[in-house]
Scaffold this motif. Structure first.
Motif, mmCIF file in Angstrom:
data_model
loop_
_atom_site.group_PDB
_atom_site.id
_atom_site.type_symbol
_atom_site.label_atom_id
_atom_site.label_comp_id
_atom_site.label_asym_id
_atom_site.label_seq_id
_atom_site.Cartn_x
_atom_site.Cartn_y
_atom_site.Cartn_z
ATOM 1 N N UNK A 119 0.882 -1.336 0.037
ATOM 2 C CA UNK A 119 0.130 0.101 0.025
ATOM 3 C C UNK A 119 1.126 1.259 -0.058
ATOM 4 N N UNK A 120 1.934 1.169 -0.807
ATOM 5 C CA UNK A 120 2.845 2.401 -0.858
ATOM 6 C C UNK A 120 3.754 2.671 0.305
ATOM 7 N N UNK A 121 3.797 1.930 1.288
ATOM 8 C CA UNK A 121 4.691 1.878 2.389
ATOM 9 C C UNK A 121 5.526 0.711 2.496
ATOM 10 N N UNK A 122 6.980 1.076 2.907
ATOM 11 C CA UNK A 122 8.069 0.066 3.151
ATOM 12 C C UNK A 122 7.255 -0.966 4.358
ATOM 13 N N UNK A 123 7.542 -2.162 4.408
ATOM 14 C CA UNK A 123 7.186 -2.854 5.386
ATOM 15 C C UNK A 123 8.446 -3.853 6.041
ATOM 16 N N UNK A 124 8.210 -4.213 7.149
ATOM 17 C CA UNK A 124 9.458 -5.207 7.945
ATOM 18 C C UNK A 124 8.837 -6.705 7.667
ATOM 19 N N UNK A 125 7.851 -6.811 6.868
ATOM 20 C CA UNK A 125 7.223 -8.301 6.797
ATOM 21 C C UNK A 125 8.182 -9.412 6.372
ATOM 22 N N UNK A 126 8.255 -10.449 6.837
ATOM 23 C CA UNK A 126 8.904 -11.686 6.388
ATOM 24 C C UNK A 126 8.087 -12.931 6.554
ATOM 25 N N UNK A 127 8.258 -13.732 5.432
ATOM 26 C CA UNK A 127 7.800 -15.007 5.475
ATOM 27 C C UNK A 127 8.346 -16.085 4.744
ATOM 28 N N UNK A 128 8.175 -17.186 4.802
ATOM 29 C CA UNK A 128 8.830 -18.467 3.976
ATOM 30 C C UNK A 128 8.046 -19.241 3.618
ATOM 31 N N UNK A 129 8.259 -19.905 2.393
ATOM 32 C CA UNK A 129 7.802 -20.776 1.654
ATOM 33 C C UNK A 129 8.302 -21.974 1.926
ATOM 34 N N UNK A 130 7.923 -23.282 2.552
ATOM 35 C CA UNK A 130 8.454 -24.340 2.884
ATOM 36 C C UNK A 130 8.047 -25.242 1.577
ATOM 37 N N UNK A 131 9.174 -25.467 0.869
ATOM 38 C CA UNK A 131 8.785 -25.985 -0.643
ATOM 39 C C UNK A 131 8.327 -27.559 -0.203
ATOM 40 N N UNK A 132 8.610 -28.210 0.691
ATOM 41 C CA UNK A 132 7.699 -29.560 0.906
ATOM 42 C C UNK A 132 6.423 -29.481 1.029
ATOM 43 N N UNK A 133 5.907 -28.495 1.909
ATOM 44 C CA UNK A 133 4.653 -28.341 2.260
ATOM 45 C C UNK A 133 3.912 -27.313 1.285
ATOM 46 N N UNK A 134 4.578 -26.710 0.347
ATOM 47 C CA UNK A 134 4.175 -25.662 -0.245
ATOM 48 C C UNK A 134 3.018 -24.583 0.654
ATOM 49 N N UNK A 135 3.617 -24.499 1.707
ATOM 50 C CA UNK A 135 2.829 -23.198 2.681
ATOM 51 C C UNK A 135 3.455 -22.214 3.053
ATOM 52 N N UNK A 136 3.190 -20.904 2.835
ATOM 53 C CA UNK A 136 3.906 -19.755 3.375
ATOM 54 C C UNK A 136 3.645 -19.841 5.096
ATOM 55 N N UNK A 137 4.673 -19.484 5.683
ATOM 56 C CA UNK A 137 4.794 -19.103 7.220
ATOM 57 C C UNK A 137 5.126 -17.765 7.279
ATOM 58 N N UNK A 138 4.696 -17.174 8.381
ATOM 59 C CA UNK A 138 4.842 -15.732 8.759
ATOM 60 C C UNK A 138 6.007 -15.893 9.763
ATOM 61 N N UNK A 139 6.940 -15.236 9.397
ATOM 62 C CA UNK A 139 8.298 -15.205 10.523
ATOM 63 C C UNK A 139 8.178 -13.959 11.215
ATOM 64 N N UNK A 140 8.868 -13.679 12.158
ATOM 65 C CA UNK A 140 8.823 -12.316 13.057
ATOM 66 C C UNK A 140 9.408 -11.153 11.919
#
Length: 137
Positions: free
Chosen positions: A60-81
């Protein structure tokens, strides 16, 4: 390839990978949020635990500190700190079992000297000494 903008300048959640054996692009599960100017890095692991990490970007036009990972074996994204420093246009690299988020731009477009390291074993970010020169992509 994750995020970006489409031909109408709308941010994307898409994540796609190139399969060199088949010679074609394949869809991966979409990220949890549409982002532009993020950084990605992959980190291997035991069978099925390799992951693709996505850091920062612009939401939405603003920088974010968001982090996430896609575990390739499960094909699911997980939120990180979240990273301590919100940023877009940053660089990311994986080495020695850890991930590094480097530089980037703040909300005004100024380059940043900030550096952070994420350790998947402890699930924590560590702030590192600033780089000698601020830089954003």
């Amino acid at each position: 390839v994750c995020g970006g903008i489409d031909e109408h300048s709308r941010p994307l959640q898409l994540c796609e990978r190139f399969d060199p054996e088949a010679g074609r692009w394949r869809a991966s599960p979409p990220m949890t949020s549409a982002r532009v100017g993020l950084a990605v890095a992959s980190l291997g692991g035991p069978r099925g635990s390799a992951s693709l990490y996505a850091f920062g970007g612009r939401v939405h036009g603003r920088p974010t500190g968001a982090a996430e990972r896609l575990v390739l074996g499960s094909r699911r994204w997980e939120a990180l700190p979240a990273m301590a420093v919100r940023r877009c246009q940053l660089a990311a690299v994986a080495t020695a079992g850890r991930l590094f988020a480097l530089g980037g731009c703040d909300g005004s477009g100024r380059g940043l000297a900030a550096a952070e390291c994420f350790d998947p074993a402890t699930w924590r970010w560590e702030r590192l000494p600033h780089m000698p020169v601020a830089r954003g992509r």
